[in-house]
Write a protein that holds these residues in place. Structure first.
Motif, PDB file in Angstrom:
ATOM      1  N   TYR A 180      12.784  29.829 -10.169  1.00  0.00           N
ATOM      2  CA  TYR A 180      12.619  28.375 -10.203  1.00  0.00           C
ATOM      3  C   TYR A 180      11.153  27.966 -10.123  1.00  0.00           C
ATOM      4  O   TYR A 180      10.344  28.638  -9.473  1.00  0.00           O
ATOM      5  N   VAL A 181      10.851  26.846 -10.764  1.00  0.00           N
ATOM      6  CA  VAL A 181       9.548  26.203 -10.557  1.00  0.00           C
ATOM      7  C   VAL A 181       9.790  24.790 -10.035  1.00  0.00           C
ATOM      8  O   VAL A 181      10.742  24.119 -10.434  1.00  0.00           O
ATOM      9  N   TYR A 182       8.914  24.384  -9.114  1.00  0.00           N
ATOM     10  CA  TYR A 182       8.973  23.049  -8.529  1.00  0.00           C
ATOM     11  C   TYR A 182       7.660  22.356  -8.887  1.00  0.00           C
ATOM     12  O   TYR A 182       6.575  22.831  -8.517  1.00  0.00           O
ATOM     13  N   ILE A 183       7.767  21.277  -9.656  1.00  0.00           N
ATOM     14  CA  ILE A 183       6.593  20.636 -10.238  1.00  0.00           C
ATOM     15  C   ILE A 183       6.501  19.188  -9.761  1.00  0.00           C
ATOM     16  O   ILE A 183       7.526  18.485  -9.724  1.00  0.00           O
ATOM     17  N   THR A 184       5.283  18.741  -9.427  1.00  0.00           N
ATOM     18  CA  THR A 184       5.074  17.311  -9.217  1.00  0.00           C
ATOM     19  C   THR A 184       3.867  16.873 -10.048  1.00  0.00           C
ATOM     20  O   THR A 184       2.923  17.632 -10.248  1.00  0.00           O
ATOM     21  N   THR A 185       3.922  15.626 -10.524  1.00  0.00           N
ATOM     22  CA  THR A 185       2.843  15.044 -11.335  1.00  0.00           C
ATOM     23  C   THR A 185       3.094  13.542 -11.384  1.00  0.00           C
ATOM     24  O   THR A 185       4.240  13.105 -11.191  1.00  0.00           O
ATOM     25  N   PRO A 186       2.081  12.721 -11.643  1.00  0.00           N
ATOM     26  CA  PRO A 186       2.354  11.279 -11.789  1.00  0.00           C
ATOM     27  C   PRO A 186       3.399  11.006 -12.878  1.00  0.00           C
ATOM     28  O   PRO A 186       3.478  11.740 -13.858  1.00  0.00           O
ATOM     29  N   ASP A 187       4.206   9.965 -12.658  1.00  0.00           N
ATOM     30  CA  ASP A 187       5.313   9.639 -13.579  1.00  0.00           C
ATOM     31  C   ASP A 187       4.975   8.398 -14.403  1.00  0.00           C
ATOM     32  O   ASP A 187       5.116   7.271 -13.931  1.00  0.00           O
ATOM     33  N   LEU A 188       4.573   8.650 -15.633  1.00  0.00           N
ATOM     34  CA  LEU A 188       4.201   7.559 -16.531  1.00  0.00           C
ATOM     35  C   LEU A 188       5.388   6.654 -16.868  1.00  0.00           C
ATOM     36  O   LEU A 188       5.207   5.499 -17.237  1.00  0.00           O
ATOM     37  N   GLY A 189       6.597   7.160 -16.698  1.00  0.00           N
ATOM     38  CA  GLY A 189       7.784   6.384 -17.050  1.00  0.00           C
ATOM     39  C   GLY A 189       8.388   5.617 -15.879  1.00  0.00           C
ATOM     40  O   GLY A 189       9.446   5.011 -16.016  1.00  0.00           O
ATOM     41  N   HIS A 190       7.717   5.632 -14.733  1.00  0.00           N
ATOM     42  CA  HIS A 190       8.282   4.990 -13.534  1.00  0.00           C
ATOM     43  C   HIS A 190       8.145   3.459 -13.627  1.00  0.00           C
ATOM     44  O   HIS A 190       7.120   2.960 -14.090  1.00  0.00           O
ATOM     45  N   PRO A 191       9.176   2.720 -13.145  1.00  0.00           N
ATOM     46  CA  PRO A 191       9.096   1.250 -13.233  1.00  0.00           C
ATOM     47  C   PRO A 191       7.909   0.634 -12.492  1.00  0.00           C
ATOM     48  O   PRO A 191       7.504  -0.491 -12.807  1.00  0.00           O
ATOM     49  N   LYS A 192       7.326   1.369 -11.531  1.00  0.00           N
ATOM     50  CA  LYS A 192       6.192   0.791 -10.783  1.00  0.00           C
ATOM     51  C   LYS A 192       4.838   0.982 -11.479  1.00  0.00           C
ATOM     52  O   LYS A 192       3.816   0.501 -10.983  1.00  0.00           O
ATOM     53  N   ILE A 240       9.008  14.488  -9.802  1.00  0.00           N
ATOM     54  CA  ILE A 240       9.233  15.672  -8.983  1.00  0.00           C
ATOM     55  C   ILE A 240      10.449  16.362  -9.580  1.00  0.00           C
ATOM     56  O   ILE A 240      11.509  15.740  -9.668  1.00  0.00           O
ATOM     57  N   PHE A 241      10.286  17.600 -10.049  1.00  0.00           N
ATOM     58  CA  PHE A 241      11.446  18.243 -10.646  1.00  0.00           C
ATOM     59  C   PHE A 241      11.481  19.748 -10.399  1.00  0.00           C
ATOM     60  O   PHE A 241      10.473  20.378 -10.095  1.00  0.00           O
ATOM     61  N   LEU A 242      12.713  20.268 -10.538  1.00  0.00           N
ATOM     62  CA  LEU A 242      12.971  21.688 -10.359  1.00  0.00           C
ATOM     63  C   LEU A 242      13.485  22.218 -11.697  1.00  0.00           C
ATOM     64  O   LEU A 242      14.429  21.672 -12.262  1.00  0.00           O
ATOM     65  N   ALA A 243      12.847  23.282 -12.187  1.00  0.00           N
ATOM     66  CA  ALA A 243      13.282  23.877 -13.465  1.00  0.00           C
ATOM     67  C   ALA A 243      13.586  25.349 -13.231  1.00  0.00           C
ATOM     68  O   ALA A 243      12.968  25.997 -12.384  1.00  0.00           O
ATOM     69  N   GLN A 244      14.548  25.847 -13.988  1.00  0.00           N
ATOM     70  CA  GLN A 244      14.922  27.258 -13.872  1.00  0.00           C
ATOM     71  C   GLN A 244      14.528  27.989 -15.148  1.00  0.00           C
ATOM     72  O   GLN A 244      14.709  27.484 -16.258  1.00  0.00           O
ATOM     73  N   LYS A 245      14.012  29.197 -14.970  1.00  0.00           N
ATOM     74  CA  LYS A 245      13.651  30.055 -16.119  1.00  0.00           C
ATOM     75  C   LYS A 245      14.911  30.733 -16.626  1.00  0.00           C
ATOM     76  O   LYS A 245      15.606  31.410 -15.869  1.00  0.00           O
ATOM     77  N   LEU A 246      15.217  30.545 -17.887  1.00  0.00           N
ATOM     78  CA  LEU A 246      16.458  31.087 -18.437  1.00  0.00           C
ATOM     79  C   LEU A 246      16.266  32.534 -18.887  1.00  0.00           C
ATOM     80  O   LEU A 246      15.167  32.985 -19.107  1.00  0.00           O
TER      81      LEU A 246
END
Ligand SMILES: [Zn+2]
Length: 246
Positions: A180-192, A240-246
């Protein structure tokens, strides 16, 4: 002034052949891809130039990690979230800065490693936190290295890198199959995010050179063999998201 042909370039994230001028901030023009939402500096400075900017900025605003108590507290507060993926596993903080998260992970992981491009950051981490292992390596050195991990944490890194595809190649190389990878970055699509994006406090060239939405993240991570398993709820404009390597 910027709507000439020089500003038309292919999207580094998706297959879209034409992205167009979007906005300018601090004299840095950005392009936007209307297929995957990716927003990026055009022209993009190379990594050496960015590292110099970043190091300058880092020493200006955070001498010797003066917010270290709150950084450490926040790192430990995240452990319950990491636990299902990192407990008893080989874990890595990719872009570990002063080593706070790698240190926290060392209490649940089998092995905890922190890697950063900044020699100063790695020196600080090594001196302060002895439980985890810290290394200063760049992307090319990482590609030549055979170490692989079950859990890779990479927080507030992907908005900084000059070559997003090189970063993704390294990430895919570092993660074991089913890891798994756990990634955070600013969210350009966020309503705020302000309607005038140049007024957004993290829209900050050349420290932050690119921005993502959930759609951008899904397309980018899928291309490198990952599947995003979840986006965590966030009241603030951060992805903030979690991705799995297939
Ligand atoms: Zn695109």
């Amino acid at each position: 002034m910027n709507d000439n042909n020089n500003s038309v370039v292919a999207c580094p994230v998706c297959s879209n052949a034409g992205t167009f001028y979007y906005v300018t901030k601090n004299n840095y023009p950005f392009n936007r891809c209307d297929k995957c939402d990716f927003v990026f500096l055009n022209p993009m400075p190379d990594q050496t130039t960015l590292n110099e900017q970043y190091i300058d900025h880092d020493t200006e605003t955070e001498p010797a990690y003066n917010k270290s108590a709150s950084r450490l507290r926040r790192a430990f507060m995240k452990l319950p979230r990491f636990f299902p993926y990192a407990f008893g596993k080989d874990s890595l903080d990719f872009g570990c800065g002063g080593g706070f998260v790698a240190h926290a992970l060392s209490f649940i992981a089998k092995n905890s490693t922190g890697i950063d491009i900044s020699e100063n950051a790695v020196a600080y981490a090594k001196q302060r936190f002895k439980r985890a292992t810290y290394q200063c390596m760049d992307f090319i050195q990482l590609l030549e290295n055979e170490n692989k991990y079950d859990f890779v944490h990479s927080s507030e890194v992907i908005e900084h890198v000059s070559d997003i595809n090189l970063y993704m190649r390294v990430l895919a190389h570092l993660v074991k199959k089913d890891g798994y990878v756990y990634i955070t970055t600013p969210d350009l699509g966020h309503p705020k995010v302000p309607e005038d994006v140049t007024k957004w406090d993290v829209f900050w060239p050349p420290i932050h050179v690119q921005h993502f939405t959930k759609k951008t993240a899904n397309i980018l991570f899928e291309r490198y063999g990952f599947s995003i398993r979840k986006f965590y709820k966030n009241k603030k404009p951060g992805l903030i998201f979690l991705a799995q390597k297939l």
